[in-house]
Design a protein around this motif. Structure first.
Motif, mmCIF file in Angstrom:
data_model
loop_
_atom_site.group_PDB
_atom_site.id
_atom_site.type_symbol
_atom_site.label_atom_id
_atom_site.label_comp_id
_atom_site.label_asym_id
_atom_site.label_seq_id
_atom_site.Cartn_x
_atom_site.Cartn_y
_atom_site.Cartn_z
ATOM 1 N N SER A 31 -2.219 50.038 -35.645
ATOM 2 C CA SER A 31 -3.042 51.011 -34.962
ATOM 3 C C SER A 31 -2.722 50.882 -33.489
ATOM 4 N N THR A 32 -2.713 52.003 -32.821
ATOM 5 C CA THR A 32 -2.285 51.993 -31.434
ATOM 6 C C THR A 32 -3.393 52.518 -30.546
ATOM 7 N N ARG A 33 -3.394 52.066 -29.322
ATOM 8 C CA ARG A 33 -4.435 52.489 -28.395
ATOM 9 C C ARG A 33 -4.294 53.980 -28.122
ATOM 10 N N THR A 34 -5.351 54.697 -28.400
ATOM 11 C CA THR A 34 -5.278 56.135 -28.168
ATOM 12 C C THR A 34 -6.375 56.604 -27.233
ATOM 13 N N GLY A 35 -7.158 55.681 -26.698
ATOM 14 C CA GLY A 35 -8.203 56.153 -25.806
ATOM 15 C C GLY A 35 -9.044 55.011 -25.262
ATOM 16 N N THR A 36 -10.029 55.391 -24.460
ATOM 17 C CA THR A 36 -10.889 54.425 -23.792
ATOM 18 C C THR A 36 -12.332 54.871 -23.963
ATOM 19 N N ILE A 66 -4.499 61.917 -31.691
ATOM 20 C CA ILE A 66 -5.627 61.549 -32.549
ATOM 21 C C ILE A 66 -6.161 62.825 -33.177
ATOM 22 N N SER A 67 -6.699 62.729 -34.379
ATOM 23 C CA SER A 67 -7.198 63.964 -34.980
ATOM 24 C C SER A 67 -8.600 63.771 -35.533
ATOM 25 N N VAL A 68 -9.226 64.892 -35.796
ATOM 26 C CA VAL A 68 -10.575 64.853 -36.329
ATOM 27 C C VAL A 68 -10.526 64.224 -37.720
ATOM 28 N N LEU A 69 -11.517 63.415 -38.029
ATOM 29 C CA LEU A 69 -11.630 62.668 -39.280
ATOM 30 C C LEU A 69 -10.651 61.492 -39.386
ATOM 31 N N GLU A 70 -9.940 61.239 -38.323
ATOM 32 C CA GLU A 70 -9.057 60.072 -38.348
ATOM 33 C C GLU A 70 -9.898 58.799 -38.302
ATOM 34 N N LEU A 73 -13.625 66.495 -31.506
ATOM 35 C CA LEU A 73 -12.595 66.400 -30.460
ATOM 36 C C LEU A 73 -12.790 67.606 -29.576
ATOM 37 N N ASN A 74 -12.856 67.344 -28.298
ATOM 38 C CA ASN A 74 -13.138 68.464 -27.403
ATOM 39 C C ASN A 74 -12.647 68.112 -26.009
ATOM 40 N N PRO A 115 -18.330 50.465 -22.164
ATOM 41 C CA PRO A 115 -17.370 51.468 -21.704
ATOM 42 C C PRO A 115 -16.131 50.737 -21.193
ATOM 43 N N GLY A 116 -14.988 51.361 -21.348
ATOM 44 C CA GLY A 116 -13.757 50.732 -20.898
ATOM 45 C C GLY A 116 -13.009 50.029 -22.015
ATOM 46 N N GLU A 117 -13.711 49.722 -23.115
ATOM 47 C CA GLU A 117 -13.016 49.069 -24.229
ATOM 48 C C GLU A 117 -12.102 50.081 -24.915
ATOM 49 N N PRO A 118 -11.090 49.574 -25.633
ATOM 50 C CA PRO A 118 -10.091 50.482 -26.201
ATOM 51 C C PRO A 118 -10.542 51.192 -27.473
ATOM 52 N N LEU A 119 -9.940 52.338 -27.691
ATOM 53 C CA LEU A 119 -10.062 53.032 -28.960
ATOM 54 C C LEU A 119 -8.669 53.079 -29.566
ATOM 55 N N CYS A 120 -8.548 52.688 -30.825
ATOM 56 C CA CYS A 120 -7.238 52.694 -31.462
ATOM 57 C C CYS A 120 -7.258 53.585 -32.685
ATOM 58 N N GLY A 121 -6.278 54.477 -32.768
ATOM 59 C CA GLY A 121 -6.173 55.350 -33.933
ATOM 60 C C GLY A 121 -5.433 54.635 -35.043
ATOM 61 N N THR A 122 -5.571 55.129 -36.269
ATOM 62 C CA THR A 122 -4.803 54.565 -37.377
ATOM 63 C C THR A 122 -3.842 55.608 -37.933
ATOM 64 N N GLY A 123 -3.957 56.839 -37.459
ATOM 65 C CA GLY A 123 -3.078 57.891 -37.943
ATOM 66 C C GLY A 123 -3.465 58.436 -39.304
ATOM 67 N N ALA A 124 -4.503 57.853 -39.903
ATOM 68 C CA ALA A 124 -4.880 58.300 -41.251
ATOM 69 C C ALA A 124 -6.379 58.555 -41.304
ATOM 70 N N PRO A 125 -6.788 59.457 -42.182
ATOM 71 C CA PRO A 125 -8.227 59.667 -42.331
ATOM 72 C C PRO A 125 -8.870 58.473 -43.042
ATOM 73 N N LEU A 126 -10.185 58.417 -42.961
ATOM 74 C CA LEU A 126 -10.953 57.370 -43.630
ATOM 75 C C LEU A 126 -10.605 57.370 -45.117
ATOM 76 N N SER A 127 -10.066 56.264 -45.610
ATOM 77 C CA SER A 127 -9.661 56.283 -47.016
ATOM 78 C C SER A 127 -10.031 54.989 -47.726
#
Ligand code: ADP
Ligand code: MG
Lengths: 595, 462
Positions: A7-12, A29-33, A49-50, A67-79
C-alpha cells in the motif's frame, strides 16, 4: 482485509471525527477503495471523493489519530479472502480471525491487527480438471476436504477463462501455493491458488436465478409448519428486547438443514457470542454425528466493537455465503441484528452531515436493505450446479414498535415475517412468534415437499390447526365479557384444543434436550395428534357427551408434554397414542347413539 | 505535552481553537484560566481547527484568556487494590481528603473491547436471597442486569439489599464493590454508603461520586473510570467485582445534553443516535474471561421516565443488558416489597446458572411454570373484573388464589431477609400447589410426584 501487503501513501489526514476522517489526496485513489489510515494502519474505506479530498470511514477505534498522519491506498476495494479454512472460524466484521488475535494480543482487541483470515495449514488437494481442459469461471479446479462435513470446491475465479496448461497433482498444499495455470484467449497466463478475493459490496455472479422450491427445515414447529422458510428465501424476525430473537436465530444456526451456516452477531452482546461458540464445541450434527462447528462460520462484531465495522460485517458474511453457494451448497446466513447495521449507516451518515429522513436514517436505507436481501436466492451457479443463500435477519425495533423504518423496509423486502411478541415472551410462551401477525409467502412453495415426504394431507392439517387458533382467539374475546362458563361446550372444546396447539405444539424450548429440534415427521405426528383429537372430540360433543367426560379421558398435561417425552426417532409412539385416545374418546358415546 | 495560549470561541462545553493542528482525537486537554484548571478531551481534530469538549461548565470563561495543554494521550486513570474503601469524585480524584492511591497500573478509561472469544460464558450463580430474583430471574457472576424502576419506588433499598446479601465470591476468593453515583442526590449516595458501612462492606467498596449538583458533562467519564478499576481488579487481580451504578437515566440525559450542544441530529426523544453504542461500551465491560479468576457483575438502577418501559433509555438498555428486573408501582402500592414485576423481568443468563448440580433439578421447569401461571392470573383477573369472581370456573378461581399467594408469600419478603434457594423453591411449590395439577403443564411428571402438595388426581370439575 488488512492483510494486503502493498500500500502506498496517497494522502494526508486533515480532519478526524469519530469513525469518519478526511484526507487531502496526493496520489491515485478511488471511491470504495480499501485504505490504511494513520501510522497505526487502521482499516478504512473511501466513501467519498471530492476536489482532492477523500472521506473515509474507519473500521477501528480512531482515538489517537492526528491530522498529518498518512493515508495509504491499497488499490483494491474492501474485500474478503476466500478459500479453505473459513469453516469453523470466528471472524470480526473485517474477517480477522478472533482466536488468532487473542493469541497475539491478549484478551482485549487492540487496533491495527494484521492477522490473516485463512490458516496457513496445508490442505489435501485433489484435482478435478486436467491439463488441456478449457475452464470457465466457476468450474471446479479441484477439491479439498475442508472439514469432514464439507468438501471445499476450489473454483476457477470469476475473471479467469481459458485453457488449463498445468495443474498440481494430488497432495498437500497451502492456500497460497500455485496449483494451476490458465492461459486465456489473449495468451496471458493466470496462476491459480486456493485463494480467491472478492469485493464485499459486489454480488458474485450466477448463471441463473431460480425460484425457491424446498423448505429450509429448522426443527422449530411454529416455523416449519406454520410460517415456513424455503432454501434461498428471506425472513425477517422483528421483536422487542427479550422476545427471543437471538435464541431463535441460534436455534436455526444449530439445527437448520442448510449445508453451511454463517452467523453474524452484528452489534449484539459479547456473552452471546461466547455462548454459541462454547456450545458449538459440544454440539454434533444429528445426521452425521460430526461437530456442528464443521459447517459453521461465525462473524462477531459485538456492540462495543467499532460501529463502522458492523456495516462491513454484513457484507463480509454475505460474500462468504455466496462463495459456498457457488460451490453448490445450500447456505444459510443469520444476521442478529440488522437494526444495528442500519444504525451504523445512520451514525456514519450523521457524521457526513447528510440529510436525514425518518428517525435520522439516511434516504438510502431502503435501497441498502433491499440490496442486502437481494443477495439471497436459489441459483444455478456459473459452474452449473444448484446452490442457495437463505437469509434470516432479526430486527430490533425501538420500543417494540413495528412501524419504525427498519422493520417496515425489512418486511417489504423479505417474504417470511416472524413477528416476536412481548406479551407471549412475558408469559414465557417461546418461541414468542405471534401466529396471527406472522406470515410466510413460501407455504405453497414448500407444500409439495411436505405432502411427499411426510403426509399427503399436510396442508389440511395445518389449516385445521390454524382455524382452531383463529376461532379460539375470537372466543377469548368473548370470554373476557361473559366468562368461559357461559360458552357452549362445543366452543369450550375449541378453547381446549387451542390450548393443546399452543402448549403442546407451538411452544418449544430451545434448551430442552429432546424438544430443541423437532424433526419433520414428529412435527406432522404431533400436528395430527392434536387435529384428530380435536375432531373426534367435536363429534363426541355433537352427539351429546359432556365435555367433562372428555377431560377425564384426556390427560392434558401429558398430551402437552409429548413433545418433550417422545424423541424424534420414536414417532410411532405418537401415532399409537392417537389411535388409543381416539378409541377411548369414541367409546364415550353410548353404542345406541352411535347407531 | 503541548501548550497553547488562547482559544477562538466557546460554544457551550466546546472550546474551539484554530491553528493548533496535530491534536489527537480523544486526547486529554487541560484548560487553564485564572481561576483554575478544567479537563476535557478532543472531540474533533482538524488541520486548522481543534474542538475540545470540557467536562465542566464553561460559564465565565473567556476564550482569549485560556491556556490549553494537550496532554498527548487519552484520559488515563490510576487503578489499584488500595482503592477499595476510598471515595473518589467523578473523574477519579480522591474526595475523602486522603492522598491519591498508589498506582498499580495506569489505564485508558475507555478500555478496549474484550475479544468475544476470550470471554468465558458466565454461569456461576449469585445467590441474592431474594425469591423473585433467585427463583425466577437468577443472576450469575459476570452478568449485567439493571433494575428498571420508577421515581419513588424502593430501588435503592433493593439494590442495597442485593449488594449486602449477594454471595458473589466464595470464602476463599476476593471480592470488591464499585459504587458509582451518576447524578443522584447526596442523600441517595449517603444512604448507600451508610448501608455498606453498617454491614462492614465499605472497606471493600470503591465509591465514585458524580452527584446531582455536579457537572453532568463529567458524567461521561465517571462510569468509565469506575469500570477501569473494576476490570483491573477482576481480570488482572482475580477479584469478583460487583458494580452498582445509579442512575443510568441521569447518564443518558447527560449524553443527550452534550449531543444537543454538539448540534448532532437528535434521535428518539432527542436522545442521540449513538445512545445504544455508548451504553453498550459501558455495559459490555462486564463478564468473565477464559482462564482468569475474576468477574465483573453490573447491577444498575435505571428509573424509567413516566414508568414507560418503551422510553428510549430503558428500551435501549434492555437491548444491551442481560435482562432486567422491573419494579411495579401497582405492587408497591399494595405494600409488596420488593415490588418486582416478574412477568416483565428477565434474566437471560439464568438458564445456565440453574438446574441439576447448580440449584435443583426442578428449578427450570418450576420457574417456567410460575411465569406461565402468573401470566394466566393476569388474564383471569381481567375477566373477573368484568364478570365477577363467582362466575369464574373453579380452575380460574384457583388462579386468583394462586396470584394472591404468589405476590404476598413468594415475591414479598422482609427487606432484611435472605432466603436460601431451597426455601425459595419450596415456597414456590407450596403456592403452585394451589392450582390443580392438570394446569401444571410445564412441570415434569417426576417433579410433580416429588414436590406437588395439592390434590393428587388434580382434576377439577369444570
Ligand atoms: N425458544 C426459547 N426457548 C426457551 N427460552 C427462550 C426461547 N426464546 C427466548 N428464551 C428466553 O428468553 C430470553 C431472551 O431471549 P433472546 O433471544 O436473548 O431475546 P432477544 O434477542 O429478542 O432480546 C433468553 O435468555 C431465554 O431465557
Ligand atoms: Mg438478541
Amino acid at each position: 482485509m488488512t492483510h494486503s501487503k502493498e500500500s502506498t501513501r496517497t494522502g494526508t489526514l486533515i480532519w478526524i471525527s469519530g469513525p469518519v476522517v478526511k484526507a487531502r489526496i496526493s496520489g491515485p485513489i478511488s471511491v470504495l477503495e480499501q485504505v490504511h489510515v494513520g501510522e497505526a494502519r487502521l482499516a478504512g474505506e473511501v466513501i467519498g471523493l471530492n476536489h482532492g479530498l477523500a472521506t473515509i470511514q474507519v473500521y477501528e477505534e480512531t482515538n489517537g489519530l492526528r491530522p498529518g498522519e498518512p493515508l495509504c491506498g491499497t488499490g483494491a476495494p474492501l474485500s474478503v479472502m476466500l478459500g479453505p479454512g473459513l469453516l469453523a472460524n470466528i471472524y470480526d466484521g473485517l474477517q480477522r480471525p478472533l482466536a488468532v488475535i487473542r493469541d497475539q494480543q491478549g484478551i482485549y482487541l487492540r487496533h491495527g491487527s494484521q492477522a490473516e483470515a485463512l490458516p496457513s495449514k496445508k490442505w489435501n488437494f485433489t484435482p478435478r480438471a486436467r491439463a488441456g481442459d478449457l475452464v470457465h469461471p466457476g468450474s471446479v479446479l479441484g477439491v479439498v476436504p475442508e472439514t469432514q462435513l464439507i468438501e471445499h470446491r476450489v473454483l476457477i475465479p470469476i475473471a479467469v477463462e481459458g485453457k488449463l496448461i498445468d495443474i498440481a497433482r494430488q497432495g498437500d498444499y497451502a492456500v497460497h501455493d500455485v496449483l494451476a495455470t490458465v492461459e486465456d484467449a489473449g495468451g496471458a497466463r493466470h496462476p491459480l491458488t486456493m485463494v480467491d478475493r472478492w469485493a464485499v459490496r459486489t454480488e458474485r455472479p450466477v448463471q441463473e436465478r431460480l425460484e425457491p422450491s424446498r423448505p429450509l427445515i429448522t426443527g422449530q414447529r411454529v416455523l416449519d409448519t406454520f410460517e415456513p422458510l424455503a432454501k434461498g428465501g428471506t425472513a425477517a424476525m422483528p421483536g422487542p428486547f427479550g422476545a427471543g430473537k437471538t435464541m431463535l436465530q441460534q436455534a436455526l444456526v444449530k439445527w437448520c438443514d442448510a449445508d453451511v451456516i454463517i452467523y453474524v452477531g452484528c452489534g449484539e452482546r459479547g456473552n452471546e457470542m461466547a455462548e454459541v461458540v462454547n456450545e458449538f464445541q459440544r454440539l454434533t450434527d444429528p445426521s452425521s454425528g460430526r461437530p456442528l462447528m464443521e459447517r459453521t462460520i461465525f462473524v462477531a462484531n459485538t456492540s462495543n466493537m467499532p460501529v463502522a465495522a458492523r456495516e462491513a460485517s454484513i457484507y463480509s458474511a454475505t460474500t462468504i455465503a455466496e462463495y459456498y453457494r457457488d460451490q453448490g451448497y445450500a447456505v444459510a446466513l443469520m444476521a442478529d441484528s440488522t437494526s444495528r447495521w442500519a444504525e451504523a449507516l445512520r451514525e456514519i451518515s450523521g457524521r457526513l452531515e447528510e440529510m436525514p429522513t425518518e428517525e435520522g436514517f439516511p434516504a438510502y436505507l431502503p435501497s441498502r436493505i433491499a440490496a442486502f436481501y437481494e443477495r439471497a436466492g436459489r441459483v444455478r451457479t456459473l459452474g452449473g450446479n444448484e446452490g442457495s443463500v437463505t437469509m434470516v435477519g432479526s430486527v430490533s425495533p425501538p420500543g417494540g414498535d413495528f412501524t419504525e423504518p427498519v422493520t417496515q423496509y425489512t418486511q417489504r423486502f423479505t417474504r417470511a415475517f416472524w413477528a416476536l411478541d412481548r406479551a407471549l415472551a412475558n408469559a414465557r410462551h417461546y418461541p414468542a412468534i405471534n401466529w396471527q401477525t406472522s406470515y410466510s409467502l413460501y407455504v405453497n412453495t414448500v407444500a409439495a415437499w411436505w405432502a411427499k415426504e411426510t403426509a399427503p394431507d399436510w396442508q389440511a392439517l395445518r389449516s385445521t390447526a390454524a382455524q382452531v387458533l383463529e376461532q379460539a382467539s375470537r372466543l377469548d374475546q368473548l370470554v373476557q365479557l361473559v366468562g368461559a362458563q357461559a360458552l357452549p361446550e362445543r366452543q369450550r372444546w375449541i378453547l381446549d384444543a387451542a390450548r393443546l396447539f399452543k402448549e403442546g405444539f407451538l411452544q418449544q424450548n430451545v434448551v430442552h434436550p429432546i424438544d430443541a429440534y423437532c424433526a419433520p415427521a414428529k412435527q406432522v405426528a404431533l400436528l395430527r395428534l392434536f387435529v384428530e383429537l380435536y375432531q373426534v372430540g367435536q363429534q363426541v360433543i355433537e352427539s351429546g357427551t359432556p365435555l367433562a367426560r372428555i377431560h377425564q379421558v384426556l390427560d392434558i398435561r401429558r398430551l402437552v408434554q409429548i413433545k418433550e417425552t417422545v424423541p424424534n426417532d420414536q414417532v410411532d409412539q405418537i401415532t399409537q397414542l392417537l389411535s388409543e385416545l381416539k378409541a377411548r374418546v369414541n367409546a364415550l358415546v353410548p353404542a345406541e347413539r352411535k347407531a | 505535552m503541548r501548550e497553547y495560549a488562547g482559544a477562538d470561541r466557546i460554544e457551550g462545553p466546546l472550546v474551539m481553537a484554530e491553528g493548533y493542528g496535530k491534536a489527537a482525537l480523544g486526547e486529554l486537554v487541560e484548560v487553564r484560566s485564572g481561576n483554575g484548571a478544567r479537563l476535557g478531551q478532543v472531540l474533533t481534530t482538524g488541520e486548522d481547527l481543534v474542538v475540545t469538549e470540557l467536562w465542566s461548565e464553561t460559564a465565565g470563561l473567556h476564550p482569549h484568556e485560556l491556556l490549553l495543554r494537550f496532554r498527548g494521550e487519552t484520559f488515563h486513570t490510576v487503578v489499584s487494590r488500595e482503592m477499595a474503601g476510598r471515595v473518589f469524585d467523578g473523574l477519579g480524584r480522591p474526595r475523602d481528603g486522603l492522598p491519591p492511591p498508589m498506582a498499580e497500573a495506569r489505564v485508558d478509561i475507555h478500555g478496549a473491547p474484550l475479544n468475544p472469544v476470550a470471554r468465558a460464558y458466565p454461569q456461576d450463580l449469585i445467590e441474592t436471597g431474594i425469591s423473585a430474583i433467585d427463583g425466577m430471574n437468577t443472576v450469575v457472576r459476570g452478568q449485567k442486569l439493571p433494575i428498571f424502576s420508577g421515581s419513588g419506588l424502593p430501588h435503592n433499598e433493593l439494590a442495597a439489599q442485593i449488594a449486602l446479601q449477594a454471595r458473589i465470591a466464595d470464602e476463599s476468593e476476593n471480592f470488591a464493590v464499585v459504587f458509582v453515583a451518576l447524578g443522584v442526590s447526596h442523600d441517595t449516595a449517603a444512604y448507600f454508603q451508610q448501608r455498606f458501612e453498617e454491614s462492614g462492606l465499605l472497606a471493600r467498596t470503591a465509591v465514585f461520586l458524580n452527584l446531582a449538583d455536579e457537572s453532568p458533562l463529567e458524567r461521561m467519564v465517571t462510569p468509565r473510570v469506575a469500570l477501569s478499576l473494576a476490570e483491573f481488579l477482576a481480570f488482572e487481580r482475580g477479584y469478583h467485582v460487583l458494580v452498582l451504578m445509579t442512575d443510568i437515566t441521569n447518564y443518558a440525559e447527560a449524553l443527550r445534553e452534550i449531543s444537543s450542544r454538539r448540534n448532532e441530529v437528535p434521535g428518539r426523544k432527542a436522545y442521540p443516535g449513538n445512545l445504544y453504542s455508548d451504553l453498550a461500551e459501558i455495559f459490555e465491560r462486564s463478564g468473565r474471561v477464559g482462564g482468569r479468576q475474576g468477574s465483573v457483575t453490573q447491577i444498575s438502577i435505571l428509573t424509567m421516565p413516566g414508568d414507560d418501559i418503551t422510553h428510549p433509555v430503558p428500551d435501549v438498555t434492555g437491548y444491551i443488558t442481560e435482562g432486567q428486573i422491573v419494579l411495579s408501582r401497582a405492587l408497591h402500592r399494595q405494600g409488596v416489597y420488593p415490588p418486582i414485576d416478574v412477568l416483565s423481568s428477565l434474566s437471560r443468563l439464568m438458564k445456565n446458572g440453574i438446574g441439576e448440580h447448580r440449584t435443583r433439578a426442578d428449578h427450570p421447569s418450576l420457574a417456567a411454570q410460575l411465569y406461565a401461571s402468573y401470566a394466566r392470573v393476569q388474564e383471569v383477573r381481567a375477566i373477573s373484573v368484568v364478570i365477577g369472581e363467582t362466575a369464574l370456573t373453579p380452575t380460574d378461581r384457583s388462579y386468583l388464589e394462586f396470584g394472591r399467594a404468589f405476590e404476598t408469600r413468594f415475591v414479598a419478603q422482609p427487606a432484611d431477609q435472605a432466603r436460601s434457594i431451597t426455601q425459595t423453591l419450596d415456597t414456590a411449590w407450596e403456592i403452585l400447589s394451589l392450582l390443580p395439577s392438570s394446569e401444571l403443564t410445564r412441570i415434569r411428571e417426576a417433579d410433580l410426584h416429588r414436590h406437588y402438595l395439592g390434590k393428587p388426581e388434580g382434576q377439577v370439575k369444570q
